[in-house]
Write a protein that holds these residues in place. Structure first.
Motif, PDB file in Angstrom:
ATOM      1  N   GLN A  35     -12.980  80.777 -65.481  1.00 34.25           N
ATOM      2  CA  GLN A  35     -12.798  81.822 -66.104  1.00 34.25           C
ATOM      3  C   GLN A  35     -11.171  82.038 -66.478  1.00 34.25           C
ATOM      4  O   GLN A  35     -10.783  82.281 -67.514  1.00 34.25           O
ATOM      5  CB  GLN A  35     -13.405  82.956 -65.818  1.00 34.25           C
ATOM      6  CG  GLN A  35     -14.817  83.095 -65.932  1.00 34.25           C
ATOM      7  CD  GLN A  35     -15.447  84.492 -65.340  1.00 34.25           C
ATOM      8  OE1 GLN A  35     -15.297  85.451 -65.895  1.00 34.25           O
ATOM      9  NE2 GLN A  35     -16.519  84.299 -64.345  1.00 34.25           N
ATOM     10  N   VAL A  36     -10.399  82.067 -65.534  1.00 36.80           N
ATOM     11  CA  VAL A  36      -9.046  82.239 -65.374  1.00 36.80           C
ATOM     12  C   VAL A  36      -8.436  80.981 -66.162  1.00 36.80           C
ATOM     13  O   VAL A  36      -7.429  81.072 -67.036  1.00 36.80           O
ATOM     14  CB  VAL A  36      -8.395  82.506 -64.011  1.00 36.80           C
ATOM     15  CG1 VAL A  36      -7.069  82.504 -64.106  1.00 36.80           C
ATOM     16  CG2 VAL A  36      -8.997  83.584 -63.386  1.00 36.80           C
ATOM     17  N   VAL A  37      -8.807  79.886 -65.876  1.00 33.03           N
ATOM     18  CA  VAL A  37      -8.204  78.514 -66.217  1.00 33.03           C
ATOM     19  C   VAL A  37      -8.373  78.696 -67.752  1.00 33.03           C
ATOM     20  O   VAL A  37      -7.595  78.338 -68.871  1.00 33.03           O
ATOM     21  CB  VAL A  37      -8.891  77.181 -65.912  1.00 33.03           C
ATOM     22  CG1 VAL A  37      -8.426  76.198 -66.830  1.00 33.03           C
ATOM     23  CG2 VAL A  37      -8.549  77.277 -64.284  1.00 33.03           C
ATOM     24  N   ASP A  38      -9.636  79.252 -68.281  1.00 31.00           N
ATOM     25  CA  ASP A  38      -9.671  79.502 -69.817  1.00 31.00           C
ATOM     26  C   ASP A  38      -9.017  80.120 -70.493  1.00 31.00           C
ATOM     27  O   ASP A  38      -8.360  79.950 -71.540  1.00 31.00           O
ATOM     28  CB  ASP A  38     -11.350  79.696 -70.126  1.00 31.00           C
ATOM     29  CG  ASP A  38     -12.381  78.791 -69.798  1.00 31.00           C
ATOM     30  OD1 ASP A  38     -11.994  77.409 -69.742  1.00 31.00           O
ATOM     31  OD2 ASP A  38     -13.416  79.090 -69.477  1.00 31.00           O
ATOM     32  N   LEU A  39      -8.726  81.355 -69.724  1.00 30.19           N
ATOM     33  CA  LEU A  39      -7.665  82.466 -70.240  1.00 30.19           C
ATOM     34  C   LEU A  39      -6.273  81.724 -70.476  1.00 30.19           C
ATOM     35  O   LEU A  39      -5.569  82.051 -71.287  1.00 30.19           O
ATOM     36  CB  LEU A  39      -7.593  83.533 -69.158  1.00 30.19           C
ATOM     37  CG  LEU A  39      -8.904  84.404 -69.105  1.00 30.19           C
ATOM     38  CD1 LEU A  39      -8.690  85.483 -68.116  1.00 30.19           C
ATOM     39  CD2 LEU A  39      -8.975  85.078 -70.561  1.00 30.19           C
ATOM     40  N   VAL A  40      -6.021  80.889 -69.413  1.00 30.37           N
ATOM     41  CA  VAL A  40      -4.514  80.395 -69.644  1.00 30.37           C
ATOM     42  C   VAL A  40      -4.473  79.293 -70.740  1.00 30.37           C
ATOM     43  O   VAL A  40      -3.520  79.202 -71.533  1.00 30.37           O
ATOM     44  CB  VAL A  40      -4.331  79.511 -68.197  1.00 30.37           C
ATOM     45  CG1 VAL A  40      -2.854  78.790 -68.534  1.00 30.37           C
ATOM     46  CG2 VAL A  40      -4.050  80.466 -66.961  1.00 30.37           C
ATOM     47  N   ARG A  41      -5.588  78.439 -70.950  1.00 29.66           N
ATOM     48  CA  ARG A  41      -5.416  77.542 -71.996  1.00 29.66           C
ATOM     49  C   ARG A  41      -5.458  78.109 -73.285  1.00 29.66           C
ATOM     50  O   ARG A  41      -5.182  77.597 -74.259  1.00 29.66           O
ATOM     51  CB  ARG A  41      -6.786  76.412 -71.633  1.00 29.66           C
ATOM     52  CG  ARG A  41      -6.650  75.723 -70.594  1.00 29.66           C
ATOM     53  CD  ARG A  41      -7.663  74.663 -70.141  1.00 29.66           C
ATOM     54  NE  ARG A  41      -7.493  73.977 -69.013  1.00 29.66           N
ATOM     55  CZ  ARG A  41      -8.165  73.001 -68.316  1.00 29.66           C
ATOM     56  NH1 ARG A  41      -9.366  73.385 -68.385  1.00 29.66           N
ATOM     57  NH2 ARG A  41      -7.667  72.199 -67.398  1.00 29.66           N
ATOM     58  N   ALA A  42      -6.239  79.505 -73.227  1.00 28.72           N
ATOM     59  CA  ALA A  42      -6.069  80.075 -74.611  1.00 28.72           C
ATOM     60  C   ALA A  42      -4.985  80.589 -75.359  1.00 28.72           C
ATOM     61  O   ALA A  42      -4.730  80.656 -76.483  1.00 28.72           O
ATOM     62  CB  ALA A  42      -7.253  81.145 -74.703  1.00 28.72           C
ATOM     63  N   VAL A  43      -4.022  80.630 -74.167  1.00 28.67           N
ATOM     64  CA  VAL A  43      -2.515  81.025 -74.724  1.00 28.67           C
ATOM     65  C   VAL A  43      -1.718  79.755 -74.797  1.00 28.67           C
ATOM     66  O   VAL A  43      -0.482  80.157 -75.203  1.00 28.67           O
ATOM     67  CB  VAL A  43      -2.177  82.402 -73.873  1.00 28.67           C
ATOM     68  CG1 VAL A  43      -2.929  83.489 -73.787  1.00 28.67           C
ATOM     69  CG2 VAL A  43      -1.758  81.563 -72.305  1.00 28.67           C
TER      70      VAL A  43
END
Length: 224
Positions: A215-223
């Protein structure tokens, strides 16, 4: 302009901050900083020097003395005080009991804030960035971090995790200790534990570690 990322991970003890932060850093090839270890290192230094940790004025007077250096390799994070490896010592019972009053001293927080921001600055300059975990990262240390996460978990789950880490310590006592630490961290005047503006709340109770990391990795990749 640097494309380096800063990921701020906050939350109470036992919420999964350390395991999640290290996992995210490894997955994305980022550096890692455990600010809680820095407060524990300062506490260890005070105890070694015989400073009464409940005396805020005495602690403040010695806060500039220790040289605290944090390694940022997520696979092998290190922490030293005046050149002494204290990675194991700072997890002992004496430091655990004393870290809350030491952490609440404004002079301690100001000194470590300076060190923390320098580590972040260097990681951004060198690239590709850093995952920083603590209790005031998104609100105070790195309020401009493009990714902010606030982890929580059910008190019983947090206590079970912490008891397992400590080799099966008393579950009820562990839960009471965590809740007491929550009250201190949330109620202190300087940099209290709060969910920072813009932070994404993740309740880790029902998730596996890998699921939280995802979930956190997805947040990073989104930005990115």
């Amino acid at each position: 302009m640097s494309n380096a990322i800063v990921v701020a991970v906050d939350g109470p003890s036992g919420s999964g901050k350390s395991s999640t932060s290290r996992g995210v850093a490894v997955r994305l090839g980022l550096r890692y900083l455990d600010t809680g270890a820095m407060f524990r290192a300062m506490t260890w230094a005070m105890l070694e020097a015989g400073v009464p940790v409940e005396d805020a004025e005495a602690v403040a007077g010695r806060a500039v003395e220790p040289t605290i250096v944090s390694g940022t390799d997520p696979l092998a994070p290190t922490i030293t005080v005046d050149g002494v490896d204290v990675a194991e010592a700072i997890r002992g019972e004496a430091v655990t009991r004393a870290v809350s009053p030491v952490s609440a001293v404004p002079d301690v927080r100001a000194r470590l804030l300076e060190l923390q921001r320098e580590v972040i600055r260097q990681a951004v300059l060198d690239g590709p960035g850093i995952v920083v975990e603590g209790r005031d990262i998104g609100s105070v240390v790195a309020p401009d971090a493009p990714v902010k996460v606030y982890l929580t978990a059910d008190p019983a789950a947090r206590a079970a995790r912490r008891a397992a880490e400590e080799g099966g310590s008393d579950l009820a006592a562990t839960q009471q200790s965590l809740l007491a630490r929550d009250r201190i961290d949330s109620g202190r005047k300087t940099a209290p534990l709060v969910q920072a503006d813009g932070a994404v709340h993740i309740d880790t109770t029902e998730y596996t570690l890998d699921e939280v990391i995802d979930q956190v990795v997805d947040l990073v990749r989104a930005v990115e």
